[in-house]
Design a protein around this motif. Structure first.
Motif, short mmCIF file in Angstrom:
data_model
loop_
_atom_site.label_atom_id
_atom_site.label_comp_id
_atom_site.label_asym_id
_atom_site.label_seq_id
_atom_site.Cartn_x
_atom_site.Cartn_y
_atom_site.Cartn_z
N SER A 22 20.74 42.14 -12.96
CA SER A 22 20.40 40.87 -12.33
C SER A 22 18.91 40.60 -12.46
N ALA A 23 18.12 41.64 -12.21
CA ALA A 23 16.66 41.46 -12.23
C ALA A 23 16.15 41.19 -13.64
N VAL A 24 16.59 42.01 -14.58
CA VAL A 24 16.09 41.91 -15.94
C VAL A 24 16.78 40.75 -16.66
N LEU A 26 15.84 36.54 -18.54
CA LEU A 26 14.88 35.62 -19.15
C LEU A 26 13.56 35.65 -18.41
N GLY A 27 13.61 35.96 -17.12
CA GLY A 27 12.40 36.04 -16.33
C GLY A 27 11.42 37.05 -16.90
N ILE A 100 19.49 27.14 -10.14
CA ILE A 100 18.86 28.05 -11.10
C ILE A 100 19.80 28.31 -12.27
N PHE A 220 11.24 35.56 -8.77
CA PHE A 220 12.22 35.17 -9.78
C PHE A 220 12.70 36.41 -10.53
N LEU A 222 12.72 39.55 -9.75
CA LEU A 222 13.53 40.50 -8.98
C LEU A 222 14.79 39.84 -8.40
N SER A 223 15.06 38.62 -8.77
CA SER A 223 16.24 37.90 -8.25
C SER A 223 16.23 37.81 -6.73
N LEU A 322 23.83 35.25 -10.50
CA LEU A 322 23.64 33.92 -9.90
C LEU A 322 25.00 33.31 -9.57
N1 PHE Z 1 15.89 37.80 -12.22
C1 PHE Z 1 16.45 36.99 -13.25
C2 PHE Z 1 15.56 37.04 -14.46
O1 PHE Z 1 14.52 37.64 -14.43
C3 PHE Z 1 16.69 35.58 -12.81
C4 PHE Z 1 17.36 35.43 -11.50
C5 PHE Z 1 16.73 34.78 -10.46
C6 PHE Z 1 18.63 35.98 -11.30
C7 PHE Z 1 17.32 34.66 -9.22
C8 PHE Z 1 19.23 35.87 -10.05
C9 PHE Z 1 18.57 35.22 -9.02
O2 PHE Z 1 15.87 36.49 -15.48
#
Ligand code: PHE
Length: 443
Positions: A22-24, A26-27, A100, A220, A222-223, A322
């Motif tokens: 989830s964290a890793v 496009l961010g 998002i 963003f 770290l979700s 998400l």
């Molecule tokens: N953390 C995800 C990213 O880095 C994006 C994201 C944001 C996912 C919020 C879930 C909630 O791409």
């Protein structure tokens, strides 16, 4: 009533990988590299690291504790620990999830398209290629394709869908990035890229815009701030050491972002393309980098396809989290089946994303509002709830693990450090959002 028992993760590693997945995303690559390029390289990276350590990890642990403690999706979980007066925050999380994912799916669609296009070689007119990718029917088609992939994984559920996919894809993505970063070292002229990336411009650290973007990026990436991590933790058993797991997840997330920088910067500089990056949020990754791949010839084709596939993979495991926030809420609030919830809500999100597929300025605006402002606000509220309102947060966070003074420090941070910091950041973010809105409608 014959309510089926709530699903659980299969293994501890499975949960951690799903949270890392989830964290890793496009961010770490798209958003991180353009923000770092725009805001003075290392100064931005350093601020982002500080926010990750002192704000991100505490809020992450707060979400984990709330989710596992309640064993339910965000709306009832917030009700459980805060009372009915906190349910609206859960609704805001659901809204953030919709918004998002709507634009996230668009960018993820681009990455898929680039991976496929790279098979026959990247065009050296990468600006023209991007313009073609990011407008009209093709942009919508690839976005829809990506949303279908996301829905398929979520329909599979926690164990058979999300956990299985993360356990395979996350390690693969990591290995791939290491290989690309090592390759970048061998390129002549890459040194200037490392220098730009790792050299500190201290003046930037005090710039309002840089601080706001670094904080927003920590959330963003770290979700955080919209219940994704809370929802994943709601499928946990007792007996997890949540504080350790939150450190592992944050470490992996920062590591991948840093690693992505070690790929993007040297590649761009090795081919002398740094002046090409420009101010736009899509320049570095979708215009300049493909040009570097195209100049590398056949090797560039292979590397580029792998790079964009890796991006798509990261995007998929994030998009899944998400969508899971929205889907689990529909299952809990409306009593829908998982299949029905996923199909209906993924379709709705896809439609919501169409304007962003057709207009990258609109996409940027959605990112500023939902991806920055809403998340920072959500994080502030979570810190207030767990730090001030919850009766025994330490007990809830610690269940199943040895007690430690670490958790007292955690609670202290949530009470006294995180709220004032985030309140300031929120003010800055409101300003940045105002600028973005007036910029969009004004010109
Ligand atoms: N953390 C995800 C990213 O880095 C994006 C994201 C944001 C996912 C919020 C879930 C909630 O791409």
């Amino acid at each position: 009533m014959g309510v089926a028992p709530r699903e659980k993760w299969n293994s501890q590693a499975g949960f951690v990988m799903a949270a890392v997945g989830s964290a890793v995303g496009l961010g770490n690559m798209w958003r991180f590299s353009y923000l770092a390029a725009e805001h003075g390289g290392a100064a931005f990276v350093a601020l982002y690291l500080v926010f990750t350590l002192f704000v991100g990890i505490p809020v992450l642990l707060a979400e984990f504790a709330l989710g596992r403690g309640a064993g339910r999706s965000p709306i009832p979980a917030l009700d459980h620990f805060g009372g009915p007066g906190w349910r609206w925050l859960g609704w805001l999380f659901v809204l953030s999830g919709f918004l998002i994912l709507a634009y996230y799916g668009v960018i993820a669609g681009w990455t898929l398209r680039y991976a496929v296009a790279g098979l026959v070689g990247f065009s050296d007119d990468s600006g023209g290629f991007f313009a073609a990718v990011s407008t009209g029917a093709p942009a919508v088609a690839w976005q829809l394709g990506f949303m279908v992939l996301t829905a398929v994984v979520v329909i599979g559920g926690i164990r058979r869908g999300i956990e299985r996919v993360a356990l395979v894809l996350m390690p693969a993505l990591f290995v791939l990035l290491v290989v690309l970063a090592l390759y970048a070292v061998t390129l002549e002229g890459s040194g200037a890229g490392y220098r730009q990336y790792l050299n500190m411009d201290f003046a930037e650290i005090f710039d309002r815009e840089v601080v706001v973007q670094a904080a927003g990026q920590a959330f963003f990436s770290l979700s955080l701030g919209m219940g994704a991590m809370l929802t994943f933790a709601s499928y946990l058993d007792r007996g997890h050491d949540l504080k350790r797991e939150s450190v592992v997840v944050a470490g992996a997330d920062f590591g991948v972002a840093f690693l992505a920088g070690l790929v993007v910067f040297p590649l761009i500089f090795a081919f002398g393309l740094q002046d090409d990056v420009g101010e736009s949020s899509v320049g570095a990754l979708f215009i300049t980098l493909p040009r570097a791949f195209s100049e590398m010839g056949a090797a560039g084709s292979v590397l580029g396809v792998l790079f964009f596939l890796g991006l798509a993979v990261g995007a998929l495991t994030s998009a899944v989290s998400l969508l899971e926030v929205v889907v689990s809420s529909a299952i809990d609030q409306l009593g829908w089946s998982r299949v029905r919830a996923t199909v209906v809500l993924a379709a709705l999100t896809a439609v919501l994303g169409i304007p962003a597929a057709l207009d990258t300025d609109w996409l940027g605006l959605m990112d500023q509002v939902a991806g920055n402002l809403f998340l920072v606000f959500g994080g502030l509220m979570l810190a207030l709830l767990v730090g001030w309102r919850m009766a025994d947060p330490i007990g809830v966070a610690q269940e199943g693990a040895a007690s430690s003074s670490w958790l007292s420090a955690w609670r202290w941070l949530l009470r006294f450090a995180v709220p004032p910091i985030l309140a300031l950041v929120l003010l800055g973010s409101l300003g940045a959002t105002w600028d973005a809105v007036t910029g969009f409608f004004g010109g």
